[in-house]
Motif scaffolding. Sequence first.
Motif, short mmCIF file in Angstrom:
data_model
loop_
_atom_site.label_atom_id
_atom_site.label_comp_id
_atom_site.label_asym_id
_atom_site.label_seq_id
_atom_site.Cartn_x
_atom_site.Cartn_y
_atom_site.Cartn_z
N PHE A 100 0.81 -1.21 0.00
CA PHE A 100 0.00 0.00 0.00
C PHE A 100 0.85 1.26 0.00
CE2 PHE A 100 -4.53 0.36 -0.05
CZ PHE A 100 -4.98 -0.94 0.01
N VAL A 101 1.83 1.35 0.90
CA VAL A 101 2.59 2.60 0.99
C VAL A 101 3.43 2.82 -0.26
CG1 VAL A 101 2.62 2.62 3.51
CG2 VAL A 101 4.51 1.53 2.29
N VAL A 102 3.94 1.74 -0.85
CA VAL A 102 4.72 1.87 -2.08
C VAL A 102 3.80 2.25 -3.25
CG1 VAL A 102 6.12 0.60 -3.76
CG2 VAL A 102 6.56 0.34 -1.32
N ASN A 117 -4.34 -2.83 -8.85
CA ASN A 117 -3.38 -3.71 -9.52
C ASN A 117 -2.17 -4.01 -8.64
OD1 ASN A 117 -4.91 -3.96 -11.84
ND2 ASN A 117 -3.81 -2.36 -12.96
N ASP A 118 -1.69 -2.98 -7.95
CA ASP A 118 -0.46 -3.13 -7.15
C ASP A 118 -0.66 -3.96 -5.90
OD1 ASP A 118 0.90 -1.59 -8.95
OD2 ASP A 118 1.02 0.20 -7.69
N THR A 119 -1.87 -4.01 -5.40
CA THR A 119 -2.10 -4.70 -4.13
C THR A 119 -2.88 -6.00 -4.33
OG1 THR A 119 -4.09 -3.35 -3.71
CG2 THR A 119 -2.00 -2.55 -2.81
N PHE A 120 -4.14 -5.88 -4.73
CA PHE A 120 -5.00 -7.07 -4.84
C PHE A 120 -4.52 -8.01 -5.94
CE2 PHE A 120 -8.74 -9.38 -6.35
CZ PHE A 120 -9.15 -9.97 -5.17
N VAL A 121 -4.28 -7.48 -7.15
CA VAL A 121 -3.86 -8.34 -8.26
C VAL A 121 -2.51 -8.99 -7.96
CG1 VAL A 121 -3.19 -8.38 -10.71
CG2 VAL A 121 -5.19 -7.06 -9.97
N TYR A 122 -1.61 -8.23 -7.35
CA TYR A 122 -0.29 -8.76 -6.98
C TYR A 122 -0.45 -9.98 -6.07
CZ TYR A 122 4.64 -8.67 -5.53
OH TYR A 122 5.95 -9.00 -5.29
N ARG A 123 -1.26 -9.85 -5.04
CA ARG A 123 -1.43 -10.96 -4.10
C ARG A 123 -2.22 -12.13 -4.70
NH1 ARG A 123 2.82 -10.53 -1.21
NH2 ARG A 123 2.90 -8.72 0.16
#
Length: 458
Positions: free
Chosen positions: A130-132, A396-402
């Motif tokens: 999240f912070v990134v 994309n950066d959080t949910f899709v990544y995981r």
Amino acid sequence: MKSTWHALVNRSINIRQGEGPSLFLSALYYFLLLCAYYIIRPIRDDMGAAGGVENLAWLFTGTLIGMMLLHPVYTAMVARFTRRQFIALVYRFFIAQLIIFYLAFQALDGISEVWAGRVFFIWASVFNLFVVSVFWSLVNDLFRPSQSKRLFGVIAVGGTAGALMGSTITSILSSALGPVTLLLVSAALLEIAARVSRYLSDNEQSLAMAAIDDEATGQDKDMRDIERPDAATLTQQVSDKQKEIIGGGVWEGLTHVMRSPYLLGIALLMLMFTIVSTYLYFAQIAIVNEAFGDDRVARTQLFANRDVIVNSITLVVQMFLTGRILRWLGIGVSLALLPLVSFVGFGMLAVAPVLLVVIAFDVIRRAGNFAIQRPARESLYTVVSRTDKYKAKNFNDTFVYRVGDQVGAWSYTAMAWFGMGLTGLALTMLPVSLLWFFLALWLGRKYKDTYQEQTESR
């Protein structure tokens, strides 16, 4: 002598007049964020191990659920506050939680401390992405496309240095202060990062003006023959952005990704990257364990030496080559380099699943990701709307990544259960790498077309 040094530095990393302060603040901001995370990362991993290795898969599933719950909270803040306000709120939100965890670990013991450690493992895994993501959303909002390709690699140097510094701080101070106390150090760094983000936003005007001259040179492969706004128009755009509340709905990140071929393409790019990364990670662990058996010291030394090589290569490439590669090759070809490396690497791993091959493959691939793939992928968001820079990108950066982590981990495990060996598992990644390669080239073309449409509509 001083002017000669400045000229040498400017030529080496390709800075334009007016960009220096924003570049420095961006790199400092990223340094502080990753330093804060890498201070708590070893604490997170230790708490995950204390909770039982057999429970790690469930902790990763919990992380995915955490991402799903937090994303709408974040998008609700984006919809109701200005950029400066919601970025500050996000970081203060995490700072408050770090303090709460510090107090909890001081008060708990026994089984309650183990459960708190599991919650912290999930929280830290959510916190990191999240912070990134918020950092890169802001940077994408401030830097124009041509600047992103020249400067994102240099900005990434700050993150690499921050990761090294954070790990060093934990290594040196954990015995003296205690691991739990370091949570407060991480919180302090996060507060400084929040303040730096405000100064960075204040430099948007000079950064935007510098972009006009840069794009007018015609040296950028993707930006040639594209109409640029004049100085007065650009000044007004910056003023409007700083006062604007993005607005919209809570689930716009998800719905925009599903409706936009370009954003969906980026989501698939992220998904393929994480699946391939997970397969390589599992294959590496299997080969290393076979080579070293129960020798934990030898394994630790191998991974430490690998990380030193990766970080050394990454720093050099980020500092001096990333910007030039992205400008000379364009975003599409730059994005396609890592899937090409993955295709060749998995092919070699299928033929020779041995220690030397998997370590060399991992070093080249990780350095390529940090130095080329990540800056190129972040540049894709410089041509989308502000709503998508903060909402769709975060999704994309959080949910899709995981999700990619989960798909890679469980599919690898399932195929191994059915008796597929390392050669067979490596071969399954060849078609995935090939699809990833062509998707990268397609996104490069869409990136240029999207920017053309965006400038023509102004």
